[in-house]
Design a protein around this motif. Structure first.
Motif, PDB file in Angstrom:
ATOM      1  N   ASP A 208      19.201  -0.572 -32.284  1.00 13.19           N
ATOM      2  CA  ASP A 208      18.035  -0.370 -31.419  1.00 13.19           C
ATOM      3  C   ASP A 208      17.302   0.882 -31.882  1.00 13.19           C
ATOM      4  N   TYR A 209      15.988   0.813 -31.843  1.00 13.07           N
ATOM      5  CA  TYR A 209      15.160   1.983 -32.154  1.00 13.07           C
ATOM      6  C   TYR A 209      14.125   2.117 -31.039  1.00 13.07           C
ATOM      7  N   THR A 210      13.476   3.280 -31.004  1.00  9.97           N
ATOM      8  CA  THR A 210      12.541   3.583 -29.922  1.00  9.97           C
ATOM      9  C   THR A 210      11.178   3.976 -30.466  1.00  9.97           C
ATOM     10  N   VAL A 211      10.154   3.389 -29.855  1.00  5.42           N
ATOM     11  CA  VAL A 211       8.776   3.852 -30.079  1.00  5.42           C
ATOM     12  C   VAL A 211       8.414   4.616 -28.810  1.00  5.42           C
ATOM     13  N   SER A 212       8.152   5.912 -28.953  1.00  2.00           N
ATOM     14  CA  SER A 212       7.770   6.737 -27.805  1.00  2.00           C
ATOM     15  C   SER A 212       6.293   7.079 -27.911  1.00  2.00           C
ATOM     16  N   PHE A 213       5.713   7.462 -26.768  1.00  2.00           N
ATOM     17  CA  PHE A 213       4.271   7.673 -26.699  1.00  2.00           C
ATOM     18  C   PHE A 213       3.960   9.037 -26.101  1.00  2.00           C
ATOM     19  N   ASP A 214       3.200   9.833 -26.844  1.00  2.00           N
ATOM     20  CA  ASP A 214       2.693  11.118 -26.356  1.00  2.00           C
ATOM     21  C   ASP A 214       1.233  10.871 -25.986  1.00  2.00           C
TER      22      ASP A 214
ATOM     23  N   VAL B 150       2.960   6.962 -20.537  1.00  2.00           N
ATOM     24  CA  VAL B 150       3.221   5.640 -21.118  1.00  2.00           C
ATOM     25  C   VAL B 150       4.715   5.579 -21.433  1.00  2.00           C
ATOM     26  N   ASP B 151       5.385   4.541 -20.920  1.00  6.59           N
ATOM     27  CA  ASP B 151       6.829   4.391 -21.129  1.00  6.59           C
ATOM     28  C   ASP B 151       7.137   4.070 -22.585  1.00  6.59           C
ATOM     29  N   SER B 152       8.275   4.606 -23.062  1.00  2.33           N
ATOM     30  CA  SER B 152       8.711   4.299 -24.419  1.00  2.33           C
ATOM     31  C   SER B 152       9.252   2.863 -24.467  1.00  2.33           C
ATOM     32  N   ILE B 153       9.360   2.347 -25.681  1.00  4.57           N
ATOM     33  CA  ILE B 153       9.857   0.982 -25.914  1.00  4.57           C
ATOM     34  C   ILE B 153      11.095   1.097 -26.789  1.00  4.57           C
ATOM     35  N   THR B 154      12.239   0.608 -26.289  1.00  3.20           N
ATOM     36  CA  THR B 154      13.476   0.592 -27.068  1.00  3.20           C
ATOM     37  C   THR B 154      13.922  -0.861 -27.195  1.00  3.20           C
TER      38      THR B 154
ATOM     39  N   THR C  20      12.286  -6.829 -34.139  1.00  2.00           N
ATOM     40  CA  THR C  20      11.727  -7.672 -33.079  1.00  2.00           C
ATOM     41  C   THR C  20      10.279  -7.287 -32.826  1.00  2.00           C
ATOM     42  N   ALA C  21       9.493  -8.253 -32.351  1.00  8.02           N
ATOM     43  CA  ALA C  21       8.058  -8.026 -32.111  1.00  8.02           C
ATOM     44  C   ALA C  21       7.869  -7.006 -30.986  1.00  8.02           C
ATOM     45  N   ILE C  22       6.891  -6.124 -31.181  1.00  8.68           N
ATOM     46  CA  ILE C  22       6.572  -5.096 -30.183  1.00  8.68           C
ATOM     47  C   ILE C  22       5.266  -5.478 -29.498  1.00  8.68           C
ATOM     48  N   THR C  23       5.269  -5.416 -28.167  1.00 12.70           N
ATOM     49  CA  THR C  23       4.033  -5.590 -27.400  1.00 12.70           C
ATOM     50  C   THR C  23       3.511  -4.194 -27.084  1.00 12.70           C
ATOM     51  N   ALA C  24       2.338  -3.870 -27.611  1.00 10.79           N
ATOM     52  CA  ALA C  24       1.760  -2.543 -27.394  1.00 10.79           C
ATOM     53  C   ALA C  24       1.508  -2.329 -25.901  1.00 10.79           C
ATOM     54  N   PRO C  25       1.710  -1.109 -25.416  1.00 10.03           N
ATOM     55  CA  PRO C  25       1.502  -0.838 -23.991  1.00 10.03           C
ATOM     56  C   PRO C  25       0.019  -0.805 -23.645  1.00 10.03           C
ATOM     57  N   ALA C  26      -0.267  -0.876 -22.341  1.00 11.32           N
ATOM     58  CA  ALA C  26      -1.651  -0.707 -21.883  1.00 11.32           C
ATOM     59  C   ALA C  26      -2.108   0.696 -22.270  1.00 11.32           C
ATOM     60  N   ALA C  27      -3.380   0.827 -22.542  1.00  9.43           N
ATOM     61  CA  ALA C  27      -3.936   2.120 -22.956  1.00  9.43           C
ATOM     62  C   ALA C  27      -3.819   3.134 -21.819  1.00  9.43           C
ATOM     63  N   PRO C  28      -3.479   4.386 -22.160  1.00  8.65           N
ATOM     64  CA  PRO C  28      -3.463   5.414 -21.125  1.00  8.65           C
ATOM     65  C   PRO C  28      -4.893   5.776 -20.727  1.00  8.65           C
ATOM     66  N   THR C  29      -5.021   6.516 -19.641  1.00 13.02           N
ATOM     67  CA  THR C  29      -6.336   6.993 -19.209  1.00 13.02           C
ATOM     68  C   THR C  29      -6.311   8.511 -19.129  1.00 13.02           C
ATOM     69  N   LYS C  30      -7.478   9.106 -19.287  1.00 16.31           N
ATOM     70  CA  LYS C  30      -7.612  10.566 -19.210  1.00 16.31           C
ATOM     71  C   LYS C  30      -9.023  10.853 -18.734  1.00 16.31           C
TER      72      LYS C  30
END
Length: 195
Positions: A51-57, A64-68, A73-83
């Motif tokens: 298992d590996y992790t894609v984290s988001f700053d 934005v929650d990280s993906i482990t 395996t295919a990654i579904t990109a998270p919804a865009a953050p807002t600022k």
């Protein structure tokens, strides 16, 4: 991994563990014998997927929650953050389409937005709009003029820094009172009129 060929019943030294991207070596099946058996034997590598992790700053944006998940395996990109006051421009590096064989941190990229403060002088002299970057200091314009009125300010008050939305400020006026006085040039007195 190369084959081991040697005399029956001699000590067998197991080979170094093989490597495979995205997997951890889990041993041989069957296990490598300690002594050379009296027949040819095939040992098959056993693997455990990693298992590996894609984290988001989000760089100041919403969390934005990280993906482990499993390697490959295919990654579904998270919804865009807002600022507030910014437009999301994507991730750097881009979110990979499949889980790579390493942890990755993606950092949000932002572009500052511009907003406009416009002025409705409510019948007074024209006042130009102010368009500039979010959160930058605003210099209030000179007061408009309107014959017969005194300028009382803007509603809402002109913000000191650019808000994260377009704003319209409307001039507030107080009507002036003036006096007409009469000089009867020696005749009977005539009261002045103030209105």
């Amino acid at each position: 991994v190369n084959s081991i060929t040697q005399i029956y019943n001699t000590d067998v030294t197991a080979p170094a563990d093989p490597e495979r991207e995205g997997y951890t070596f889990a041993g041989w099946q069957p296990a490598v014998p300690s002594k050379m058996p009296g027949e040819d034997t095939e040992c098959v590598a056993q693997w455990t997927i990693n298992d590996y992790t894609v984290s988001f700053d989000s760089a100041g944006g919403s969390a934005v929650d990280s993906i482990t998940q499993n390697y490959g395996t295919a990654i579904t990109a998270p919804a865009a953050p807002t600022k507030e006051g910014y437009t999301f421009m994507g991730w750097q590096p881009a979110v990979p389409p499949v889980m790579p064989a390493e942890d990755v941190e993606c950092v949000a990229q932002w572009q500052i937005n511009q907003y406009t403060v416009s002025f409705d002088s409510a019948g007074g002299s024209d006042v130009e709009s102010i368009t500039q970057d979010y959160a930058t200091s605003i210099t209030a314009p000179a007061a408009p003029t309107k014959e017969g009125y005194t300028f009382m300010g803007w509603q809402p008050v002109v913000p000191t820094t650019m808000p994260a939305e377009n704003t319209e400020c409307v001039a507030q006026w107080q009507i002036n009172q003036y006096t007409v006085s009469f000089d009867s040039a020696g005749g009977s007195a005539v009261d002045s009129i103030t209105q």
